[in-house]
Design a protein around this motif. Sequence first.
Motif, PDB file in Angstrom:
ATOM      1  N   VAL A   1       5.312  -1.676   7.128  1.00  0.00           N
ATOM      2  CA  VAL A   1       4.113  -2.513   7.181  1.00  0.00           C
ATOM      3  C   VAL A   1       2.997  -1.753   7.886  1.00  0.00           C
ATOM      4  O   VAL A   1       3.172  -1.269   9.006  1.00  0.00           O
TER       5      VAL A   1
ATOM      6  N   GLU B   1      -1.728  -1.535   7.952  1.00  0.00           N
ATOM      7  CA  GLU B   1      -3.000  -2.068   7.465  1.00  0.00           C
ATOM      8  C   GLU B   1      -3.603  -1.221   6.358  1.00  0.00           C
ATOM      9  O   GLU B   1      -4.327  -1.725   5.497  1.00  0.00           O
TER      10      GLU B   1
ATOM     11  N   THR C   1      -1.519   0.853   0.574  1.00  0.00           N
ATOM     12  CA  THR C   1      -0.172   1.382   0.365  1.00  0.00           C
ATOM     13  C   THR C   1      -0.186   2.648  -0.483  1.00  0.00           C
ATOM     14  O   THR C   1       0.682   3.511  -0.309  1.00  0.00           O
TER      15      THR C   1
ATOM     16  N   VAL D   1       4.357  -3.033   2.646  1.00  0.00           N
ATOM     17  CA  VAL D   1       3.326  -4.056   2.743  1.00  0.00           C
ATOM     18  C   VAL D   1       2.117  -3.401   3.403  1.00  0.00           C
ATOM     19  O   VAL D   1       2.241  -2.792   4.476  1.00  0.00           O
TER      20      VAL D   1
ATOM     21  N   PRO E   1      -2.547  -7.448   5.750  1.00  0.00           N
ATOM     22  CA  PRO E   1      -1.215  -8.042   5.711  1.00  0.00           C
ATOM     23  C   PRO E   1      -1.079  -9.128   6.781  1.00  0.00           C
ATOM     24  O   PRO E   1      -1.551  -8.959   7.911  1.00  0.00           O
TER      25      PRO E   1
ATOM     26  N   ARG F   1       2.820 -12.363   3.849  1.00  0.00           N
ATOM     27  CA  ARG F   1       3.062 -11.180   3.017  1.00  0.00           C
ATOM     28  C   ARG F   1       4.247 -10.372   3.529  1.00  0.00           C
ATOM     29  O   ARG F   1       5.015  -9.800   2.744  1.00  0.00           O
ATOM     30  N   VAL F   2       4.416 -10.324   4.847  1.00  0.00           N
ATOM     31  CA  VAL F   2       5.581  -9.633   5.409  1.00  0.00           C
ATOM     32  C   VAL F   2       6.858 -10.382   5.042  1.00  0.00           C
ATOM     33  O   VAL F   2       7.849  -9.776   4.597  1.00  0.00           O
TER      34      VAL F   2
END
Length: 327
Positions: A262, A264, A267, A294, A312, A316-317
């Motif tokens: 995860v 910010e 991706t 994510v 995120p 979403r996680v």
Amino acid sequence: MPVLTLSKAINTGLRQALEDDPKVIVMGQDVGVLGGVFRVTDGLQKDFGADRVIDTPLAEASIVGTAIGLALRGFRPVCEIQFDGFVYPAFSQIVSQLAKLRARSGGRLSVPVVIRIPVGGGIGAVEHHSESNEAYFAHTAGLRVVCCSNPQDAHWMIRQALSGQDPVIFYEPKRRYWAKDEVADTTDDERVLPLDRARVVRAGRDITLLTYGGMVQTCLQAASAAAEEGRDIEVVDLRSLAPLDMETISRSVDRTGRCVVVHEAPTFAGLGAEIGSGVTERCFYRLQAPVLRVGGFNTPYPPAKFEDQYLPDLDRVLDAVDRSFAW
């Protein structure tokens, strides 16, 4: 142990470095009289003078270029870039000079420059004030890249960065500047880790969340929510982005068998891709599902009123966690 905000923890770390080593210099736009846009350097110029806490022109390439020259003369400059998106004018100085000088000189030259960069979104800022550009610098050989997520690490990591011989990109999640926590007052405290070590901030057995910076708190919230449904999530704060602590990462994923990265940043070609590849290479026979990512979307950072849709969040996680278990 004092309780400090993250910004104050960095301030006290800089203060201690200035006291311990007369060669340490703080420099950047408004770091002196104003104390920095986030007041991280508040009071330092008053106590150490304008020749050691230096207000520079609005010229990032000049700030970093001057710091490189000072480092070659034996000083230890720490530069502040006001916002993440302002670092690009200094990009050539960082990746072409700062990162290369030790290798270019066959190890004869050291340039111990620390570049502090407030990073990420979550504060409703305008354009070029909320970017996550860590992949550029993590990709550049010769740089250490680190990111603190709490006051304890903020204080000790800045001191460690300023005591080494390597150039360091030091990311500070601006949404966490006002978070408070205890800060150890001695290196004997077990919470004071080496600069390149990841930390397991929540132990778990079912799945590993690998994260850093402002997303650590989001992942901890997701782990608490998942616990109500019987899922035991382990959260690992990477802390060091280059080099990565693959030993700690692999040990966690070997135990849980599942992994979600995860961050910010977008991706696509982000740090999560490198981490996911490394986990797959090392933990292939233990993985029960593919490594999932994510992150932000592959778009320029949006206007502030849309950043909640871009960044995120807990949902979403948890969706990625669900997808991992559905594999």
